[in-house]
Write a protein that holds these residues in place. Structure first.
Motif, short mmCIF file in Angstrom:
data_model
loop_
_atom_site.label_atom_id
_atom_site.label_comp_id
_atom_site.label_asym_id
_atom_site.label_seq_id
_atom_site.Cartn_x
_atom_site.Cartn_y
_atom_site.Cartn_z
N VAL A 136 -45.03 20.08 44.57
CA VAL A 136 -44.83 18.73 45.07
C VAL A 136 -43.40 18.60 45.58
O VAL A 136 -42.48 19.20 45.03
CB VAL A 136 -45.10 17.69 43.94
N GLU A 137 -43.22 17.85 46.65
CA GLU A 137 -41.88 17.58 47.13
C GLU A 137 -41.23 16.60 46.17
O GLU A 137 -41.86 15.66 45.69
CB GLU A 137 -41.94 17.00 48.54
N GLU A 138 -39.97 16.83 45.89
CA GLU A 138 -39.29 16.06 44.85
C GLU A 138 -39.38 14.55 45.09
O GLU A 138 -39.58 13.77 44.14
CB GLU A 138 -37.82 16.49 44.77
N GLU A 139 -39.30 14.15 46.33
CA GLU A 139 -39.33 12.71 46.61
C GLU A 139 -40.72 12.10 46.40
O GLU A 139 -40.87 10.87 46.39
CB GLU A 139 -38.85 12.43 48.05
N ASN A 140 -41.74 12.96 46.21
CA ASN A 140 -43.11 12.46 46.03
C ASN A 140 -43.57 12.51 44.58
O ASN A 140 -44.74 12.20 44.30
CB ASN A 140 -44.08 13.27 46.89
N ILE A 141 -42.70 12.90 43.66
CA ILE A 141 -43.11 13.05 42.26
C ILE A 141 -43.67 11.75 41.68
O ILE A 141 -44.70 11.75 41.02
CB ILE A 141 -41.91 13.55 41.41
N THR A 143 -44.97 9.12 43.27
CA THR A 143 -46.23 8.78 43.93
C THR A 143 -47.37 9.65 43.44
O THR A 143 -48.48 9.16 43.17
CB THR A 143 -46.09 8.94 45.46
N GLU A 144 -47.12 10.97 43.31
CA GLU A 144 -48.16 11.89 42.88
C GLU A 144 -48.57 11.64 41.44
O GLU A 144 -49.74 11.80 41.08
CB GLU A 144 -47.68 13.34 43.05
N LYS A 147 -50.93 8.65 41.58
CA LYS A 147 -52.22 9.04 42.14
C LYS A 147 -53.06 9.81 41.12
O LYS A 147 -54.27 9.62 41.01
CB LYS A 147 -52.00 9.90 43.39
N THR A 226 -41.81 21.64 41.69
CA THR A 226 -41.30 21.54 43.05
C THR A 226 -41.19 22.96 43.60
O THR A 226 -41.23 23.94 42.86
CB THR A 226 -39.91 20.87 43.09
#
Length: 296
Positions: A136-141, A143-144, A147, A226
């Motif tokens: 996962v991209e760090e900035e999306n942790i 959000t993920e 989800k 990441t």
């Protein structure tokens, strides 16, 4: 395909049962085989009979896969957890160190072990895998995470992904399951390859057949590594590594070439085949590469 006898065994660790298949003389050089996501210990059935007679190979069913136990509802299926399980199996077998043969997600597990505990691993063999498969991209942790929690809640509510009553069958026949497995997992596979995996992934119920694996492993984890973390484990691997990638596999388009650069001592081969090339005709050239690499 050659036929070589193996032994089935259940290892109990802290009350948790891990199923294993053992090939070869147990006094031989120890090799731990770790399969990929939604696969099982049968993943290496075609390959192992062609390998050196001087090795002892133990192929495991990861937790929630094959004939191994499912984790309790208050625990998860992270790569770290699989790595800890594998280390406990190694200890239970009485091995001080071993070679690890891994495919796909199994290479993610192996990279954690070899990166964090380099004294435990003498050599690595990766088949169409380069460490953690899902990142996962760090900035999306954040959000993920959200989800993932919502997805699990919805799956349980709607009884998707195997969250239905345990006696509900998804397939009337085993043949239906084989064809479903051919098309609905990462990379299409042949009928024979699918049948090999399905034999250990299916359970008979009163209404037909259903998958044996824990349905939670189909869903996204709450937290993934990441890319930087995945490469950090690879960077800390000290042993020689053999990497065999399929020209039609997950890395056919150069995906994760940056990871290959992190290996200190790796030999890379690209051969014809898809993601499960070791279960297709490519198992023959792969066995040659492995035997040359092991030099046992």
């Amino acid at each position: 395909m050659e036929t070589v006898a193996y032994t089935e065994k259940i290892i109990e660790i802290d009350g948790f049962r891990i199923a294993i298949k053992i090939w070869g003389d147990q006094s031989g050089t120890p090799v731990l085989a770790i399969h990929g996501w939604l696969d099982n210990a049968n993943s290496f059935d075609k390959l192992i009979p062609l390998l050196s007679n001087d090795i002892c190979i133990v192929a495991i069913d990861l937790a929630g896969h094959g004939w191994s136990d499912h984790r309790t509802q208050d625990t998860s299926y992270y790569l770290w957890d699989y790595a800890v399980d594998a280390l406990k199996v190694i200890e239970k077998l009485g091995w001080k160190k071993c070679i690890i043969l891994a495919h796909s997600m199994g290479t993610g597990v192996a990279s954690i072990i070899a990166g964090a505990m380099p004294n435990k691993v003498t050599k690595l063999i990766f088949i169409d895998g380069l460490g953690a498969p899902f990142v996962v991209e760090e900035e999306n942790i954040v959000t993920e995470f959200r989800k993932s929690v919502q997805q699990l809640k919805m799956a349980r509510k709607t009884k998707l992904y195997g969250f239905s009553d345990p006696d509900v069958g998804y397939f009337k026949t085993k043949e239906e399951a084989v064809h479903d497995r051919m098309d609905n997992v990462i990379g299409k596979i042949s009928y024979d390859a699918s049948l090999c995996l399905v034999e250990r992934s299916l359970i008979k119920v009163s209404q037909g057949y259903r998958w044996r694996f824990d349905p939670r492993i189909v869903l996204s984890e709450c937290y993934r590594m990441t890319e930087q973390q995945a490469q950090l484990f690879i960077k800390n691997i000290q042993c020689e590594t053999l990497i065999v990638l399929g020209k039609q596999g997950l890395f056919a388009d150069g995906m994760y070439t940056s990871r290959i650069k992190q290996f200190k001592n790796a030999t890379v081969h690209q051969i014809d085949g898809g993601h499960h090339l070791h279960l297709e005709e490519a198992y023959r050239p792969i066995s040659t590469y492995i035997n040359q690499f092991l030099k046992i």
